[in-house]
Write a protein that holds these residues in place. Sequence first.
Motif, mmCIF file in Angstrom:
data_model
loop_
_atom_site.group_PDB
_atom_site.id
_atom_site.type_symbol
_atom_site.label_atom_id
_atom_site.label_comp_id
_atom_site.label_asym_id
_atom_site.label_seq_id
_atom_site.Cartn_x
_atom_site.Cartn_y
_atom_site.Cartn_z
ATOM 1 N N TYR A 38 46.604 34.524 33.786
ATOM 2 C CA TYR A 38 46.821 35.756 34.554
ATOM 3 C C TYR A 38 45.898 35.725 35.775
ATOM 4 O O TYR A 38 44.879 35.030 35.770
ATOM 5 C CB TYR A 38 46.579 37.006 33.699
ATOM 6 N N ILE A 39 46.241 36.462 36.822
ATOM 7 C CA ILE A 39 45.441 36.398 38.054
ATOM 8 C C ILE A 39 43.986 36.807 37.764
ATOM 9 O O ILE A 39 43.735 37.734 37.002
ATOM 10 C CB ILE A 39 46.043 37.230 39.207
ATOM 11 N N PHE A 45 37.210 36.966 37.391
ATOM 12 C CA PHE A 45 36.989 38.099 36.491
ATOM 13 C C PHE A 45 35.732 37.919 35.644
ATOM 14 O O PHE A 45 35.382 38.795 34.866
ATOM 15 C CB PHE A 45 38.201 38.296 35.576
ATOM 16 N N ARG A 46 35.078 36.779 35.775
ATOM 17 C CA ARG A 46 33.885 36.525 34.976
ATOM 18 C C ARG A 46 32.614 36.582 35.827
ATOM 19 O O ARG A 46 31.540 36.251 35.370
ATOM 20 C CB ARG A 46 34.014 35.161 34.291
ATOM 21 N N HIS A 80 43.567 50.243 48.702
ATOM 22 C CA HIS A 80 43.208 50.288 47.279
ATOM 23 C C HIS A 80 41.680 50.267 47.211
ATOM 24 O O HIS A 80 41.050 49.435 47.862
ATOM 25 C CB HIS A 80 43.797 49.066 46.549
ATOM 26 N N PHE A 151 37.871 43.107 39.617
ATOM 27 C CA PHE A 151 39.204 43.457 39.097
ATOM 28 C C PHE A 151 40.041 44.128 40.179
ATOM 29 O O PHE A 151 41.202 43.789 40.402
ATOM 30 C CB PHE A 151 39.077 44.399 37.889
ATOM 31 N N HIS A 152 39.424 45.099 40.866
ATOM 32 C CA HIS A 152 40.183 45.837 41.874
ATOM 33 C C HIS A 152 40.414 45.011 43.140
ATOM 34 O O HIS A 152 41.410 45.197 43.828
ATOM 35 C CB HIS A 152 39.498 47.170 42.168
ATOM 36 N N VAL A 154 40.953 41.687 43.196
ATOM 37 C CA VAL A 154 42.081 40.797 42.871
ATOM 38 C C VAL A 154 43.394 41.593 42.870
ATOM 39 O O VAL A 154 44.389 41.170 43.459
ATOM 40 C CB VAL A 154 41.825 40.101 41.509
ATOM 41 N N TYR A 155 43.359 42.746 42.236
ATOM 42 C CA TYR A 155 44.570 43.571 42.185
ATOM 43 C C TYR A 155 44.993 43.993 43.591
ATOM 44 O O TYR A 155 46.176 43.936 43.944
ATOM 45 C CB TYR A 155 44.322 44.798 41.298
ATOM 46 N N GLU A 170 52.474 34.181 37.546
ATOM 47 C CA GLU A 170 51.437 34.039 36.528
ATOM 48 C C GLU A 170 51.988 33.207 35.360
ATOM 49 O O GLU A 170 53.189 33.047 35.222
ATOM 50 C CB GLU A 170 50.997 35.427 36.058
ATOM 51 N N ASP A 258 26.459 47.647 37.239
ATOM 52 C CA ASP A 258 27.885 47.591 37.553
ATOM 53 C C ASP A 258 28.276 48.828 38.363
ATOM 54 O O ASP A 258 27.988 49.950 37.960
ATOM 55 C CB ASP A 258 28.677 47.532 36.236
ATOM 56 N N GLU A 260 31.020 50.195 38.789
ATOM 57 C CA GLU A 260 32.073 51.056 38.257
ATOM 58 C C GLU A 260 31.598 51.928 37.106
ATOM 59 O O GLU A 260 31.805 53.120 37.098
ATOM 60 C CB GLU A 260 33.236 50.193 37.770
ATOM 61 N N ASP A 261 30.986 51.300 36.099
ATOM 62 C CA ASP A 261 30.646 52.113 34.918
ATOM 63 C C ASP A 261 29.142 52.291 34.705
ATOM 64 O O ASP A 261 28.729 52.998 33.798
ATOM 65 C CB ASP A 261 31.318 51.550 33.659
ATOM 66 N N TRP A 309 29.897 37.430 27.977
ATOM 67 C CA TRP A 309 31.031 36.539 28.244
ATOM 68 C C TRP A 309 30.561 35.349 29.058
ATOM 69 O O TRP A 309 29.435 35.340 29.559
ATOM 70 C CB TRP A 309 32.155 37.299 28.952
ATOM 71 N N ASP B 30 50.739 43.421 32.364
ATOM 72 C CA ASP B 30 49.928 42.464 31.616
ATOM 73 C C ASP B 30 48.731 43.215 31.044
ATOM 74 O O ASP B 30 47.980 43.856 31.782
ATOM 75 C CB ASP B 30 49.454 41.337 32.551
ATOM 76 N N MET B 33 45.334 42.887 32.733
ATOM 77 C CA MET B 33 45.101 43.631 33.966
ATOM 78 C C MET B 33 44.966 45.121 33.675
ATOM 79 O O MET B 33 44.120 45.798 34.262
ATOM 80 C CB MET B 33 46.240 43.349 34.954
ATOM 81 N N LEU B 37 41.774 47.219 34.960
ATOM 82 C CA LEU B 37 41.897 48.283 35.967
ATOM 83 C C LEU B 37 41.504 49.645 35.390
ATOM 84 O O LEU B 37 40.991 50.496 36.097
ATOM 85 C CB LEU B 37 43.315 48.333 36.537
ATOM 86 N N ARG B 75 34.467 40.666 22.599
ATOM 87 C CA ARG B 75 33.207 40.046 23.025
ATOM 88 C C ARG B 75 32.087 40.330 22.029
ATOM 89 O O ARG B 75 32.071 41.390 21.408
ATOM 90 C CB ARG B 75 32.792 40.615 24.395
#
Lengths: 389, 97
Positions: A38-39, A45-46, A80, A151-152, A154-155, A170, A258, A260-261, A309, B30, B33, B37, B75
Motif C-alpha cells: 500500500y502507498i 510511514f515508518r 489537504h 500519513f497525510h 502521502v494521502y 497498489e 508527534d 498529531e496526537d 516499529w 484500504d 490507510m 488517516l 505493535r
Amino acid sequence: MKSRAEVVIIGGGVIGLSIAYHLGKLGVEDVVVLEKKYIGSGSTFRCASGIRAQFTDEANIKLQKYNIERWKRLSDELEHDINFKQSGYLFLATSEEEVEVFKKNIKLQNRLGVPTRLIGMDEAKEIVPPLNTEPFLAGAWNPEDGKASPFHVVYGFAKKAKEFGVEICEYTPAVDILVEKDEIKGVKTEKGIIKTGIVINAANAWAPIINEMAGLKRDFIPIKPYKHQLVKTEPIAEGQIEPLTCPPAWNDSYVIQDGEDGGVICGTGLEKLTHLDDVQPTYDFMREVLKWATKIIPALKYVHVVRQWAGFYAKTPDSNPAIGRIQYVDELYIAAGFSGHGFMMAPGVGEAIAELIVKGKSKVPLDWDWYDPHRFERGELRSAAFQIG
Amino acid sequence: MSDKKNIIICRCNEVTQEEIEALIDQGVTDIEMIKRLLRIGMGPCQGRTCLPMVISILARKTGKRPDEITLPATRIPVRPVPAGVLVGEMESDGNEE
C-alpha cells in the motif's frame, strides 16, 4: 491498470508520489505509479516525521532551505492539511569541542540563509520545559525546522496526483523493466505489461533490485537497508517536547512530540545492516532508546510506551541520495537512497525530477552534481550528509 | 438508526462511525490507510476494540467478506508500559523502586 503510459514511477512512497504529483501539475497526465504493497508502506510511514535545514554541507542546506518554503505552502497546495508545524530542531552539545563544531555549522547555515542560533540552556529549557539541561553546554536551535504527518502527506500527494489523472496501482509490484538497445519499452508487473518510454526508480531501499531489472548491476548504486526503529509513548500535553531534541553525542538519540496526537517518538543510533524483510522490532532497541530518551527528558520514565516499529534507512555510502538521470539507459531516472532524509526532501525532489523530465532543467536549487547517481562507480563520495538516529 | 456522529468506534482516539464511513465514501478503502488517516488502532488499546468493528463497516460498504480484509500489524508492547519499567528503573506502573 493502463497498458500504456508516458511515465511509470516504481515506488509509491513519499518520493514517488511527490514526483507523480509534480508531473501531473506540469500537465503530464499519463503517469502510473506502481507500489508493491500500500502507498507509504516501505519507509515513509515508518519515519519520525522530522523536517530540517540543519545540515552540515552546502548542497543539503540549500535544498532543505528551499524545501521548508515548500512545506509551508503544501497544505494549501494539496488542499489537504498535512499538519506541518515549524516546531524547530534543537541539537545539544555535551563538550566544548562539540560547541565549536556547532558554531562552524551555524556559520555555514546562516551564510545560506538558515537562521540557526547557538543558545544557552536557559533558553533551551524554555523551548523544551522538561529537558534535563545539566549535561549540556549549548544548543543549536533552528525554529524554522519542523515536522509533518507522513500519513497525510502521502494521502495528500496521492489524492492530488489522481485528480491530475495519475493512476496509482497498489499491491502491484514491478517484476521487470523491458529494455531494448538501451531504450525503455515497458514495465512488466504481476498484473500485465505497461508500455512506456520513461521509468523513475523511486523504490528507495528496494532501488537496487529495480536497477537490476533495467539491466544494471545491482550495486551500481550501492543502497543498503539499515534497520531503524522507533518507540512512541502515550500522548502528553502539547508543547512539552515539540522540537526534535537531539544530543548527537548520545548515540544520535532524539525525542520529538508527534504533531498529531502528542505522543513522544524516541529514536537512537542506526542499527546494523539487515535484509529487506526484517522489520521486526527488538527489545534490545527498546531498552537502548529509552535509556537515552529518559536521560534527555527524565520525566518520560513515568510516561507509558504504547508502540514500537521498525523501518529502513536506505543508506548510500555517503548518506546522500542518488537523484537524477541514469546515463546507461535512455529515460531512466532515479531518486532513491535517501538515508533517512527522504520524507523531509520529498516536495523539492519531486518538483526537481518532474521539471527535469518535462523541461530538461529545474528551478529547484538541487545540486545535480552533488547527488549524481554515477558518483559511486567513479568512487567520488560526497562528505557524509549529517545523519541522526 | 442512531446518529452515527455519536457512535464512537475507536475509543482511544475518539473516532466516530460517521468519520469512518465518510472516508470510505471518499474512496479510501484500504484498512492500512483508514487506520493512519483516522489513527484507528494507534492508541493504547492497539485496535483491540475498534479494528473488528472497522472491518465490519468496511466489509459492509465495499461488499468484501470480512476475512478478505487483513488486520494491520499489532505493535509491541501489547499493553502500555511506563518507560521507567522498560529501562529497569521502576517496578510497576508509576511507582519508583
